[in-house]
Design an enzyme around this catalytic site. Structure first.
Site, PDB file in Angstrom:
ATOM      1  CB  ALA A   1      10.566   1.264   0.779  1.00 37.95           C
ATOM      2  CE  LYS A   2       7.189   3.905   9.465  1.00 37.47           C
ATOM      3  NZ  LYS A   2       7.290   2.882  10.516  1.00 37.47           N
TER       4      LYS A   2
END
Lengths: 272, 272, 272, 272, 272
Positions: B176-177
């Site tokens: 997850a960015k």
């Protein structure tokens, strides 16, 4: 509703669903009372308790943890859900295909229907596909039947809950998860409307042990086939004790006080 | 999240994603500070740096350049994206099918989800398809988890970023960015919420070397597994030096100042 | 409309459809006058009456009960429907695929079309798919042709009902179920407009035996091929007696009074 | 963008696209200056000119005429388009499937994208499918990249055209057709942004020979790979002469005046 | 437009389409002037007249009657259409799939396009699918090209009709059915715009024999390839006489008066 379709998530025809989709539906705020509850592993461990007949989680959590619990936990994959960042009319994204749920080893699927929402029709059609796909994979179907949205003034009134339970039967759910409608009589009416579709009570926000167990007892007395519970278990200091007590109330049909005492809790006062 | 699904875009379990989708998302204006950055070849060359574990580009750029870099660069195909000519509620077109990404040789897909947008549900369902298709092609899945739109007041608050990270876990992203939530403590909380899903910090707009590296250091200390960076690398006079320093901070876990010095930069002042 | 396509749900070319989708369409409120009517089994038993040519239910009810009545009851699966929690422009979710209806053993499908609704076009296209799929499975097609919504001022005027009946013919229904348009002459006109598509009268809310049977008699005299009835049968104390009388009126074309007397009812006064 | 994918519609890497979709996009009004231009045959004849590397038409025109010109004309099938009866936000119907275009013998497809329209995302997703399908049939892909609609104040500003050209590269077009941005410098910037995606200038409404050719010359000097022209050719008295001159400017890179003189035109004054 | 694709519904390259979709599009009101016209059989009988090259009906009417007329009547299945209960922006439901039309024995499909409606784009895309599917089944394609809706001020102006005819050509119709634009000159212009796509005039509401035939004559003189007629035939006392006369005007290119006289009508006055 197909007889025995929910065998893999029942015990003596009853259910204790441990629900853990709060990370998506409510967000981290639900883990604040007990920060370690943010860790899915802790909940998977709880789900190995004999009283738990199924664990309900979203796809990503199942992907990461279920491979280690396949032999000890029955998986109820919740295939739709939405964050509470969503500000629109109640709706729920289908986050997992039924085929993928089957690949993950799910025994049943869970699906939210918001009757009365202006997305009801779209959701009912998504439910159709999910339900029929589940039949192809011999998986049970649990409907979170939650009337909500523009069509609803009171989403826990006896009439609303009775209607919600009936929607479960009419649309083909094996199990309908509904809110507690406020009284045993109203729960009995919901159960009657659902016919052969099993009704399970939704646990709701955390209350003390005794009053929670009494509500469960009254629901079981009213004919409910069990409970779907999240925060009332995983937010507790001693969730195993409560699961022991729930086992007594649901499967042995003990009075709440007796079940709590047998589980080692204090039946006179709230446990925490 | 599936263990090891992101192997092809990690190094020792960490990531340094060089992101270069600005030509679509922001347009030529992002190339103005350094006009030659408009040339994708320059960025592909940078992506051959040992520190870079994946290069994130849109379909067209991959089609034109990746055939020449297949053996030296890991491709993270960003399959959705939208120009900033778009004035509507945050949304992102799916510009590339997962199958086509696989044909182009992609090791992983990147997908933006705008939680809280009134397109959240539609995007979550597109993500479902993309994620499941990626599993079929053994590709990793990176979610650009960016709450934004009608449901959001502050899209980088600690609560929002923690929720964004959790959405990555719940919906099945391997990585997850997220935006930097303003403090190491808040980043640690986001990391905790994501569980086994790796959190990488989004680089954001350009700052000076030292302060940028210190932010990265604090994110790594907080448990982030790396960085996705675009302008902070490609807009610099000496992007290789910064990549050297990032290699120190991320993979050798050096303090920012030491890593910068080792890379030949001036740890006392901003490099440019 | 295909000749003989509805053979399995007719008797001598006529129909008496027992409709029991009220649990979905109206909710538990329709069971209040006679609480035991909430139990589908009671209605399946009634459907074994010789006069009943088909039982119309939703998917879930068919799943649960039809396996026990396959040899005694012809199944008309109502494949769309919506709860009355829905507050939007008239619309109806397709709750069951035609293929699944066939798997359940259905002899025909039922489909509601709300002509004049701002969902008319979408519903007509869903009907197209349903009708063509039904042809593939040799199932008859019954259209609940109910103009309603933004385009309608009066949904039971003779003109509206005539148009509704014609829509049944034009779009390919074997049987069109329409509201009683207020007079035998208006019903005759609707029948004429439907051509070879059979018109059946919709039973509506409960009235006394004699006046109900007289309306049916007038509809049959006007050329209607039968009746679809729900509350007027299942809400009665003695539904079998009424079915006996309906058998006389519809299949033996007896006058209402004679049929009622023959069935053991009191032709002079209302039975309840 | 794939190298050589547009071979069938280029000559020495350059393009002169004769565009003839005005009958759909603008309607009969575009044929008024020269009524015989309404006849597609006249334009197909012009397309056999050596200078023309592709003829862009809609499906119906290709169906009727291309069978007679297959060996002499390269077909660029414009697969989307809309009448100007349309009053909504800029959008374009996909009038031809890529597979059908291939069956018709098309060498490439043309596709309009209105960046900034509130239909941009939907159009970008349609472009994705078209582009990927074209790759399966080894056809080139030409994007009519025309920012327009709610997001745009000035659709021919240098910034807008540079962005439009970049969208061609990012989304996977082999050729991007853009409006002339007002100066050679601005065209050079657009060309630079498109990288390996070829930029062709859109001809626009009719001007005199000399000034038109000079604009083309300046575009070619700025790096454009050619021209897509309609009215500026087919509305002329002597379109062949202009095609001769364009051949000089585009493929021999002659100055406009010299090319016009060589073609027999009068370089001092406008030809008509 | 494909040469000879419409062979099965033409005679010497001309058409007389008997249109009978009024029961859906207008409803029973269109049958009031002559009640027996509500009976499709009467119109099927008329369609066996030598002058009639095709009968246009909706799916349901074809299902019921065409099996008895297959050898005597060419079937033009009108695959979309909408009741006039619909109050929304002009739109038309696709009521029959092309494959099902082929199964019913159709020789061609008919499709309404409302250019200028805010549903134009959606309808054009539905037309694309229908047209391409028709090609697969070797069926001709007739477009009811009727600009209408938010984009239109005057839907029978010469400019509008010319554009409508051109849309037929551009989008791939073999035959375009347009309203009469008020003069022979305007019709000639529409014919010119349609190029090889045949233009047929739409009959409109009933007028007297002589003036109707004169309008048809003027359309034929203007290059129209025929007529699509409904009410002007089936509402008459003596429809066969009018068909005889139309045969003279369309196929023998007789003057209206002569054709009417030859058919036994009174060329001096209106026949009814």
């Amino acid at each position: 509703m197909i007889h025995d379709a929910d065998d893999a998530i029942t015990r003596d025809g009853k259910l204790l669903i441990l629900a853990y989709d709060h990370g998506l539906e409510h967000g981290p705020v639900d883990f604040e009372p007990n920060p370690e509850t943010a860790d899915p592993e802790r909940v998977f461990e709880l789900a190995t308790h004999d009283a738990v007949t199924a664990l309900a989680v979203q796809k990503g959590v199942a992907e990461a943890y279920y491979p280690y619990y396949e032999s000890d936990v029955s998986l109820l994959l919740k295939i739709n859900g939405t964050s509470n960042l969503w500000m629109g009319e109640p709706d729920s994204a289908v986050n997992c295909s039924v085929e993928y749920a089957a690949d993950l080893g799910a025994d049943a699927i869970g699906f939210t229907l918001y009757g009365g929402s202006n997305h009801e029709i779209e959701m009912a059609e998504e439910f159709r596909d999910a339900q029929e796909d589940a039949r192809e994979h011999d998986m049970g179907v649990v409907m979170w039947s939650y009337p909500r949205g523009q069509g609803l003034k009171n989403d826990t009134s006896p009439d609303t809950i009775a209607y919600a339970a009936r929607q479960g039967l009419e649309l083909g759910a094996d199990v309908a998860k509904v809110k507690y409608p406020g009284s045993a009589a109203a729960m009995a009416e919901a159960v009657r409307m659902a016919g052969p579709t099993k009704v399970v009570m939704s646990g709701g926000s955390k209350t003390d042990d005794r009053s929670f167990l009494e509500t469960v007892e009254s629901a079981i007395d009213a004919g409910a086939k069990g409970l779907a519970v999240g925060r009332n278990v995983f937010q507790r200091e001693n969730p195993v004790q409560l699961l022991d007590a729930l086992e007594g109330v649901i499967f042995e049909e003990l009075p709440a006080a007796e079940a709590l005492e047998q589980a080692g809790g204090d039946p006179e006062t709230a446990a925490e």
